[in-house]
Design an enzyme around this catalytic site. Structure first.
Site, PDB file in Angstrom:
ATOM      1  N   LYS A 203       0.800  -0.765  -0.045  1.00 15.95           N
ATOM      2  CA  LYS A 203      -0.011  -0.152   0.064  1.00 15.95           C
ATOM      3  C   LYS A 203       1.165   0.993  -0.122  1.00 15.95           C
ATOM      4  CE  LYS A 203      -4.197   2.136   2.941  1.00 15.95           C
ATOM      5  NZ  LYS A 203      -4.959   1.839   3.847  1.00 15.95           N
TER       6      LYS A 203
ATOM      7  N   SER B  62      -9.768   2.024   3.406  1.00 10.91           N
ATOM      8  CA  SER B  62      -8.748   2.406   2.294  1.00 10.91           C
ATOM      9  C   SER B  62      -7.678   1.583   1.178  1.00 10.91           C
ATOM     10  CB  SER B  62      -7.765   3.086   3.106  1.00 10.91           C
ATOM     11  OG  SER B  62      -6.815   2.374   3.695  1.00 10.91           O
TER      12      SER B  62
ATOM     13  N   SER C 249     -10.010  -0.669   6.919  1.00 12.57           N
ATOM     14  CA  SER C 249      -9.100  -0.518   5.250  1.00 12.57           C
ATOM     15  C   SER C 249      -8.499  -1.688   5.719  1.00 12.57           C
ATOM     16  CB  SER C 249      -8.554   0.478   5.966  1.00 12.57           C
ATOM     17  OG  SER C 249     -10.025   2.185   5.375  1.00 12.57           O
TER      18      SER C 249
END
Length: 371
Positions: free
Chosen positions: A79, A154, A178
């Site tokens: 990420k 996210s 997330s």
């Protein structure tokens, strides 16, 4: 052999015994990325050269007889709020559009030390503030099972990469769901570890009391392998759990508590309830004891989150001003106007909203009442 169908353990074992080259694994996944990315948009930055160099290094170790790590040749996606030295770390935000990390996060370094291959950085909601990966400043990620739908967020880019088989394992971050929510949306396995069990050093902070790095994979076996590598004490992280508490221990009493507040929730629909009940039956057949428990403060959790998270975000994001690093607005400004322009142009609407909420909660007259 279909390389993309191998589990993480199978991939690592075949690379270690020489029956599969790490460079072949890497090329298979890079080819898959090339096929899926035009439709999925899981990645912000594909690190092809770095991945190939790492794979050739692993193969050189095999040839020389050097012992290999637990993740030998296993391809990871990371990420974009987790730092990798000399590579872009945008956090999905214009304010960090051209920012390159000066060091690697401890979690990433542990993967590299165990001979994993890093394929690239994945898309995310800006500064991890969102639940659909539609709040990225650069692109919108699609759910691989139905590109008209979102992958969650996210960490939607990481979850989508696993679901699309364009990575075997991935790292995400979880502040309020997330990792878990996009894993559910994409039909993969995601783990938010116990706070402090995985180092946060090198994770760009959203809400420091809640942020946690965790793995995503196709199934629990792959995720456990990643977690076993990631979970250890890190002196660089003051919140890291001491080493004595991170050791793997056998369960002396195998008991799972089921909070009644979760099962009494009005939003729990019938298919989800049925799936949970089936999972409970599986655990019972495996010898686990199921116990009803109560967490009476559950009703305050969301309220507490929406004070703590924006307040800490307001403080953490104050450093992004376009002066020390980050995007700088063009034009002639006095200092106050320059700060205002840099942050207005650099931050998206969702980030601005949360900063304003957090600043309000921390302001004079409200700090004691709320925070």
């Amino acid at each position: 052999m279909d390389i993309l169908r191998l589990s993480a353990e199978q991939t690592a074992q075949k690379v270690r015994d020489g029956s599969l080259r790490a460079i072949d694994v890497t090329e298979a996944y890079l080819e898959r990325i090339g096929l899926t990315e035009p439709r999925i948009n899981a990645y912000l930055n594909i690190m092809s050269d770095t991945a190939r160099a790492q794979a050739r290094g692993v193969d050189a170790k095999v040839k020389s007889g050097t012992p290999l790590g637990r993740l030998a040749g296993v391809p990871f996606a990371i990420k974009d709020n987790i730092l990798i030295e000399d590579h872009l770390a945008t956090c999905g935000s214009n304010i960090l559009k051209n920012y390159r990390a000066p060091y690697s996060a401890s979690a990433v370094q542990r993967l590299i030390d165990e001979d994993a291959i890093i394929l690239g950085k994945t898309n995310m909601d800006e500064f991890a503030m969102g639940s659909s990966t539609e709040r990225s400043a650069f692109k919108v990620t699609s759910n691989p099972w139905d590109i008209s739908r979102v992958p969650g967020g996210s960490s939607g880019g990481s979850a989508a990469a696993i679901a699309a088989s364009s990575a075997l394992l991935a790292l995400g971050s979880d502040t309020g769901g997330s990792i878990r929510q996009p894993a559910a949306f994409c039909g993969v396995t995601g783990l938010k570890p116990t706070y402090g069990s995985v180092s946060r050093y090198g994770l760009v902070a959203f809400a420091s009391s809640l942020d946690q790095i965790g793995p995503l994979g196709r199934d629990s076996a792959d995720v456990r392998l990643a977690f076993d590598v990631l979970s250890s004490h890190d002196p660089k992280d003051a919140t890291s759990i001491p080493a004595a508490l991170t050791r793997d221990k056998r369960f002396s009493r195998k008991t799972i508590g089921l909070p009644k507040e979760y099962f009494d929730a009005p939003g729990l629909d019938i298919p989800t309830r049925s799936a949970l009940q089936e999972a409970i039956r599986v655990y019972q057949r495996c010898g686990w004891k199921i116990k009803d428990v109560s967490l009476p403060n559950t009703k305050y959790a969301l309220c507490a989150y929406y004070v703590i998270a924006p307040s800490e975000a307001s403080a953490n994001l104050a450093r992004f001003d376009g002066i020390r690093y980050g995007r700088r607005a063009e034009g002639n400004f006095d200092l106050a106007a320059l700060y205002r322009s840099n942050r207005t142009q650099g931050f998206g609407e969702e980030v601005q909203r949360r900063i304003i909420i957090g600043t309000f909660a921390l302001s004079h007259g409200y700090y004691d009442a709320y925070y």
